[in-house]
Design a protein around this motif. Sequence first.
Motif, mmCIF file in Angstrom:
data_model
loop_
_atom_site.group_PDB
_atom_site.id
_atom_site.type_symbol
_atom_site.label_atom_id
_atom_site.label_comp_id
_atom_site.label_asym_id
_atom_site.label_seq_id
_atom_site.Cartn_x
_atom_site.Cartn_y
_atom_site.Cartn_z
ATOM 1 N N TYR A 17 39.156 59.187 41.009
ATOM 2 C CA TYR A 17 40.156 59.379 39.965
ATOM 3 C C TYR A 17 39.563 59.056 38.598
ATOM 4 C CZ TYR A 17 42.927 59.077 44.184
ATOM 5 O OH TYR A 17 43.415 59.261 45.445
ATOM 6 N N SER A 18 40.282 59.417 37.546
ATOM 7 C CA SER A 18 39.838 59.147 36.184
ATOM 8 C C SER A 18 40.477 57.861 35.670
ATOM 9 C CB SER A 18 40.233 60.303 35.267
ATOM 10 O OG SER A 18 39.605 61.484 35.689
ATOM 11 N N TYR A 19 39.701 57.085 34.926
ATOM 12 C CA TYR A 19 40.155 55.807 34.396
ATOM 13 C C TYR A 19 39.784 55.705 32.927
ATOM 14 C CZ TYR A 19 40.244 54.732 39.356
ATOM 15 O OH TYR A 19 40.495 54.767 40.693
ATOM 16 N N ALA A 33 32.586 34.376 38.279
ATOM 17 C CA ALA A 33 33.217 35.393 39.127
ATOM 18 C C ALA A 33 34.446 35.915 38.391
ATOM 19 C CB ALA A 33 33.628 34.808 40.472
ATOM 20 N N TRP A 34 34.659 37.231 38.478
ATOM 21 C CA TRP A 34 35.836 37.803 37.840
ATOM 22 C C TRP A 34 36.265 39.079 38.554
ATOM 23 C CZ3 TRP A 34 33.911 42.386 36.154
ATOM 24 C CH2 TRP A 34 32.623 42.421 35.638
ATOM 25 N N ILE A 35 37.533 39.435 38.330
ATOM 26 C CA ILE A 35 38.124 40.644 38.906
ATOM 27 C C ILE A 35 38.841 41.390 37.792
ATOM 28 C CG2 ILE A 35 39.796 41.579 40.542
ATOM 29 C CD1 ILE A 35 39.325 39.072 42.244
ATOM 30 N N VAL A 36 38.545 42.687 37.679
ATOM 31 C CA VAL A 36 39.193 43.541 36.692
ATOM 32 C C VAL A 36 39.845 44.703 37.433
ATOM 33 C CG1 VAL A 36 38.860 45.003 34.666
ATOM 34 C CG2 VAL A 36 37.498 42.938 34.926
ATOM 35 N N VAL A 37 41.079 45.031 37.060
ATOM 36 C CA VAL A 37 41.815 46.133 37.684
ATOM 37 C C VAL A 37 42.046 47.220 36.638
ATOM 38 C CG1 VAL A 37 43.964 46.797 38.825
ATOM 39 C CG2 VAL A 37 42.938 44.571 39.298
ATOM 40 N N PHE A 38 41.746 48.461 37.016
ATOM 41 C CA PHE A 38 41.986 49.618 36.163
ATOM 42 C C PHE A 38 43.033 50.505 36.827
ATOM 43 C CE2 PHE A 38 37.656 48.378 35.192
ATOM 44 C CZ PHE A 38 37.612 48.466 33.812
ATOM 45 N N GLN A 39 43.989 50.975 36.053
ATOM 46 C CA GLN A 39 44.982 51.915 36.565
ATOM 47 C C GLN A 39 44.490 53.331 36.271
ATOM 48 O OE1 GLN A 39 48.908 51.574 34.914
ATOM 49 N NE2 GLN A 39 49.830 52.570 36.676
ATOM 50 N N ALA A 40 44.596 54.211 37.258
ATOM 51 C CA ALA A 40 44.161 55.597 37.094
ATOM 52 C C ALA A 40 45.103 56.340 36.155
ATOM 53 C CB ALA A 40 44.110 56.299 38.449
ATOM 54 N N HIS A 44 49.209 56.200 39.822
ATOM 55 C CA HIS A 44 49.511 55.863 41.218
ATOM 56 C C HIS A 44 48.357 55.167 41.915
ATOM 57 C CE1 HIS A 44 53.287 58.039 41.215
ATOM 58 N NE2 HIS A 44 52.676 59.065 40.642
ATOM 59 N N ASN A 45 47.169 55.220 41.337
ATOM 60 C CA ASN A 45 45.988 54.661 41.975
ATOM 61 C C ASN A 45 45.349 53.610 41.069
ATOM 62 O OD1 ASN A 45 46.114 57.765 42.811
ATOM 63 N ND2 ASN A 45 45.422 56.532 44.525
ATOM 64 N N ILE A 58 33.273 47.608 44.123
ATOM 65 C CA ILE A 58 34.326 48.457 43.567
ATOM 66 C C ILE A 58 35.138 49.039 44.716
ATOM 67 C CG2 ILE A 58 34.804 50.508 42.199
ATOM 68 C CD1 ILE A 58 32.074 49.953 40.814
ATOM 69 N N VAL A 59 36.448 48.934 44.591
ATOM 70 C CA VAL A 59 37.364 49.486 45.582
ATOM 71 C C VAL A 59 38.407 50.305 44.857
ATOM 72 C CG1 VAL A 59 39.060 48.927 47.360
ATOM 73 C CG2 VAL A 59 37.036 47.494 47.084
ATOM 74 N N GLU A 60 38.666 51.511 45.371
ATOM 75 C CA GLU A 60 39.741 52.340 44.823
ATOM 76 C C GLU A 60 40.906 52.347 45.793
ATOM 77 O OE1 GLU A 60 38.573 55.805 42.038
ATOM 78 O OE2 GLU A 60 37.259 55.913 43.785
ATOM 79 N N ILE A 61 42.087 52.141 45.266
ATOM 80 C CA ILE A 61 43.306 52.100 46.090
ATOM 81 C C ILE A 61 44.221 53.211 45.631
ATOM 82 C CG2 ILE A 61 45.302 50.729 46.725
ATOM 83 C CD1 ILE A 61 43.628 48.256 46.089
#
Length: 61
Positions: A17-19, A33-40, A44-45, A58-61
């Motif tokens: 997907y595109s981010y 240590a860090w965690i960053v979340v990107f919304q598509a 929805h992803n 990297i994990v895509e959901i």
Amino acid sequence: MEIIRAYQQLMTHNKKYSYLQSDGKIVFNQNWAWIVVFQALNKHNFAIVKFFNGCYSIVEI
């Protein structure tokens, strides 16, 4: 700085997907240590970029 590094790692990943970099949110940060979340762009992803022990995952959901 974490969002920029996470976005660069996400762009080198074979993503589905595109981010946008501006959509990144830091949800955990302990400097080593860090965690960053990107919304598509489809809203929805999500992509989760985790940095721990010098490695990125990297994990895509």
